[in-house]
Scaffold this motif. Structure first.
Motif, PDB file in Angstrom:
ATOM      1  N   ASP A  62      99.716   6.860  17.536  1.00 26.68           N
ATOM      2  CA  ASP A  62     100.798   6.185  18.250  1.00 26.68           C
ATOM      3  C   ASP A  62     101.501   7.197  19.141  1.00 26.68           C
ATOM      4  N   PHE A  63     101.737   6.818  20.388  1.00 26.32           N
ATOM      5  CA  PHE A  63     102.448   7.711  21.306  1.00 26.32           C
ATOM      6  C   PHE A  63     103.156   6.875  22.359  1.00 26.32           C
ATOM      7  N   ASP A  64     104.468   7.070  22.481  1.00 30.86           N
ATOM      8  CA  ASP A  64     105.246   6.454  23.551  1.00 30.86           C
ATOM      9  C   ASP A  64     106.382   7.413  23.908  1.00 30.86           C
ATOM     10  N   SER A  65     107.378   6.924  24.605  1.00 33.13           N
ATOM     11  CA  SER A  65     108.457   7.804  25.075  1.00 33.13           C
ATOM     12  C   SER A  65     109.386   8.262  23.962  1.00 33.13           C
ATOM     13  N   THR A  66     109.258   7.671  22.774  1.00 32.77           N
ATOM     14  CA  THR A  66     110.191   7.989  21.694  1.00 32.77           C
ATOM     15  C   THR A  66     109.593   8.818  20.576  1.00 32.77           C
ATOM     16  N   GLN A  67     108.260   8.793  20.392  1.00 35.47           N
ATOM     17  CA  GLN A  67     107.670   9.543  19.300  1.00 35.47           C
ATOM     18  C   GLN A  67     106.176   9.719  19.508  1.00 35.47           C
ATOM     19  N   LEU A  68     105.612  10.665  18.732  1.00 35.98           N
ATOM     20  CA  LEU A  68     104.178  10.921  18.733  1.00 35.98           C
ATOM     21  C   LEU A  68     103.726  10.979  17.275  1.00 35.98           C
ATOM     22  N   THR A  69     102.759  10.121  16.906  1.00 34.72           N
ATOM     23  CA  THR A  69     102.217  10.108  15.544  1.00 34.72           C
ATOM     24  C   THR A  69     100.740  10.469  15.595  1.00 34.72           C
ATOM     25  N   TRP A  70     100.336  11.407  14.717  1.00 35.30           N
ATOM     26  CA  TRP A  70      98.926  11.797  14.675  1.00 35.30           C
ATOM     27  C   TRP A  70      98.514  12.065  13.232  1.00 35.30           C
ATOM     28  N   GLU A  71      97.224  11.979  12.977  1.00 33.17           N
ATOM     29  CA  GLU A  71      96.668  12.219  11.656  1.00 33.17           C
ATOM     30  C   GLU A  71      95.606  13.308  11.737  1.00 33.17           C
ATOM     31  N   PHE A  72      95.496  14.080  10.657  1.00 34.35           N
ATOM     32  CA  PHE A  72      94.418  15.062  10.609  1.00 34.35           C
ATOM     33  C   PHE A  72      93.905  15.185   9.177  1.00 34.35           C
ATOM     34  N   TYR A  83      90.971  23.993  10.956  1.00 35.53           N
ATOM     35  CA  TYR A  83      92.189  23.703  11.689  1.00 35.53           C
ATOM     36  C   TYR A  83      92.076  22.357  12.406  1.00 35.53           C
ATOM     37  N   ALA A  84      93.236  21.787  12.664  1.00 31.71           N
ATOM     38  CA  ALA A  84      93.338  20.545  13.427  1.00 31.71           C
ATOM     39  C   ALA A  84      94.732  20.502  14.030  1.00 31.71           C
ATOM     40  N   GLY A  85      94.836  20.034  15.258  1.00 32.68           N
ATOM     41  CA  GLY A  85      96.135  20.068  15.917  1.00 32.68           C
ATOM     42  C   GLY A  85      96.283  19.038  17.004  1.00 32.68           C
ATOM     43  N   VAL A  86      97.513  18.937  17.504  1.00 34.63           N
ATOM     44  CA  VAL A  86      97.838  18.044  18.609  1.00 34.63           C
ATOM     45  C   VAL A  86      98.639  18.847  19.622  1.00 34.63           C
ATOM     46  N   TYR A  87      98.505  18.508  20.911  1.00 35.53           N
ATOM     47  CA  TYR A  87      99.248  19.231  21.943  1.00 35.53           C
ATOM     48  C   TYR A  87     100.006  18.267  22.841  1.00 35.53           C
ATOM     49  N   SER A 183     109.627  30.596  31.631  1.00 32.42           N
ATOM     50  CA  SER A 183     109.635  29.830  32.877  1.00 32.42           C
ATOM     51  C   SER A 183     108.293  29.169  33.162  1.00 32.42           C
ATOM     52  N   GLN A 184     107.236  29.560  32.433  1.00 30.20           N
ATOM     53  CA  GLN A 184     105.909  28.987  32.666  1.00 30.20           C
ATOM     54  C   GLN A 184     105.252  28.675  31.319  1.00 30.20           C
ATOM     55  N   VAL A 185     105.672  27.557  30.725  1.00 35.24           N
ATOM     56  CA  VAL A 185     105.101  27.111  29.452  1.00 35.24           C
ATOM     57  C   VAL A 185     104.045  26.059  29.731  1.00 35.24           C
ATOM     58  N   PHE A 186     102.835  26.302  29.236  1.00 29.30           N
ATOM     59  CA  PHE A 186     101.703  25.415  29.507  1.00 29.30           C
ATOM     60  C   PHE A 186     101.737  24.185  28.614  1.00 29.30           C
ATOM     61  N   GLN A 187     101.950  24.375  27.312  1.00 29.56           N
ATOM     62  CA  GLN A 187     101.966  23.243  26.408  1.00 29.56           C
ATOM     63  C   GLN A 187     102.599  23.637  25.070  1.00 29.56           C
ATOM     64  N   PHE A 188     102.885  22.594  24.263  1.00 26.76           N
ATOM     65  CA  PHE A 188     103.419  22.761  22.919  1.00 26.76           C
ATOM     66  C   PHE A 188     102.398  22.190  21.939  1.00 26.76           C
ATOM     67  N   ASP A 189     102.109  22.940  20.855  1.00 24.64           N
ATOM     68  CA  ASP A 189     101.109  22.524  19.875  1.00 24.64           C
ATOM     69  C   ASP A 189     101.711  22.440  18.478  1.00 24.64           C
ATOM     70  N   PHE A 190     101.188  21.501  17.693  1.00 24.02           N
ATOM     71  CA  PHE A 190     101.418  21.457  16.254  1.00 24.02           C
ATOM     72  C   PHE A 190     100.056  21.551  15.571  1.00 24.02           C
TER      73      PHE A 190
END
Length: 388
Positions: A62-72, A83-87, A183-190
């Motif tokens: 599930d992903f919309d403007s309010t939250q991101l849900t993922w399973e691993f 390992y398993a992750g989301v970005y 000033s130059q962040v490419f992405q955020f990961d969990f």
């Protein structure tokens, strides 16, 4: 109470409130995007050791403007590190655009997690003269481990405490410490926080990623300044300060005597001190550990005098003068030799390559690589320093 007195009382309070308003930086939201983020669209995706021959899986449910849900799920395989992750990144059709969090000091995370106690949160940033645009593996992964409480994560993390893991620096053959290029962040990961096999899929719901600026220290300074102001104001109003000053100035008035003596011609000791300071800097600038304390010992000048002498003579502080000497020699080596930029940085006293790249660009207007290619486009060092 007259108007002037009210002015003296209210002026520092109003100035303090104005100062707090100026230094305050509004909270920056990545999620939820409706809460104030500039970008309303984000690019998301998953990854796992499946790409390296493993069997672990990760999917976004599930992903919309309010939250991101993922399973691993971490599955049995011959791969040693499961390992398993989301970005979360900018839209894929615009890989050259980065997140800018340079005005912020902390990140706030709000999430829920099932069947897991820890996660890793990554901030992947651009490295000058190393990162290739859009290639995730070439961005520095600054990491912080986060822990759950009853399946919930509500924490605020200091960005200065994020570090790049040794395995990544070893794989990229990078030595020394790295500074986060906010000033130059490419992405955020969990990603998963441990490598144990999961008995059931782990569900993670991310509700908030936002950035804030800590201004508590500035507020403390403002409060202390106001306390000092009002104490002095009270003393002046009561006439106590004037009496203290009169007493101290009158001490010894009845004991004045006339002394006859020959005047001594004094040599200019300041010029001699400056000469010794600059000589020691020219001899030791290639030493990465060279600092103002070592300079004071070698030149025989106190650490408190060195900044004032350099400021008076060259309109620079110690750090600026030392960097000017180092960058001047680095420019010569870039043009007259074919040595690698890393070797040149070490030879002129910089062990931290990103810091060398940043300082070089600050003093010349160009990166070392671009200066070697087009030196005529550089701005003279003294102009760059005095233009600040």
């Amino acid at each position: 109470m007259n108007t002037y007195l009210w002015g003296f009382i209210t002026a520092p309070i109003l100035l303090s409130l104005l100062g707090i308003f100026i230094i305050h930086t509004p909270q920056k939201y990545i999620l939820p995007s409706y809460a104030g983020a500039v970008d309303t669209t984000l690019s998301t995706g998953t990854y796992s050791d499946l790409a390296d021959g493993g069997n672990s899986l990760a999917i976004i449910t599930d992903f919309d403007s309010t939250q991101l849900t993922w399973e691993f799920s971490l599955e049995e395989s011959d791969h040693p590190d499961k390992y398993a992750g989301v970005y979360i990144a900018k839209p894929q059709e615009r890989p050259e655009v980065h997140f800018d969090i340079s005005d912020y000091t902390h990140v706030h995370l709000d999430a829920e997690i099932e069947n897991e106690r820890t996660l890793f949160f990554y901030v992947k940033t651009f490295i000058e003269d190393f990162t290739r645009e859009g290639i995730s593996a070439t961005y520095a992964p600054f990491r912080k481990e986060i822990f759950t409480t009853d399946g919930k994560i509500r924490t605020t993390l200091d960005l200065d405490r994020f570090v790049v893991p040794d395995w990544w620096k070893s794989a990229q053959q990078i030595h020394g410490s790295l500074d986060m290029n906010r000033s130059q962040v490419f992405q955020f990961d969990f990603t998963n926080g441990n490598y144990n096999l999961t008995e059931a899929p782990v569900t993670v719901t991310i509700r908030q990623i936002s950035f804030t600026k800590d201004i508590s220290q500035a507020i403390q300074i403002i409060i202390i300044a106001n306390i000092i102001y009002f104490v002095l104001f009270f003393l002046i109003q009561q006439g106590i300060l004037a009496r203290i000053l009169r007493v101290s100035s009158s001490v010894g008035d009845d004991e004045k005597i006339i002394i006859s003596y020959d005047k001594i011609e004094m040599k200019d000791e300041q010029e001699d001190d400056v000469r010794r300071i600059t000589e020691q800097i020219s001899k030791n600038y290639a030493n990465a550990d060279f600092n103002v304390e070592k300079l004071a010992r070698e030149a025989g000048v106190s650490t408190s005098k060195i900044p004032a002498l350099l400021k008076k003579k060259y309109s620079m502080n110690f750090k600026q003068y030392l960097n000017m000497v180092r960058i001047t020699e680095a420019k010569r080596l870039l043009l007259e030799t074919e040595h690698q930029i890393v070797s040149i940085a070490h030879s002129v006293g910089y062990n931290n390559i990103p810091h060398f790249n940043r300082t070089f660009k600050q003093y010349t207007g160009l990166s070392p690589k671009k200066y070697r290619e087009n030196p005529e486009e550089a701005t003279p060092i003294v102009e760059r320093i005095k233009g600040k």
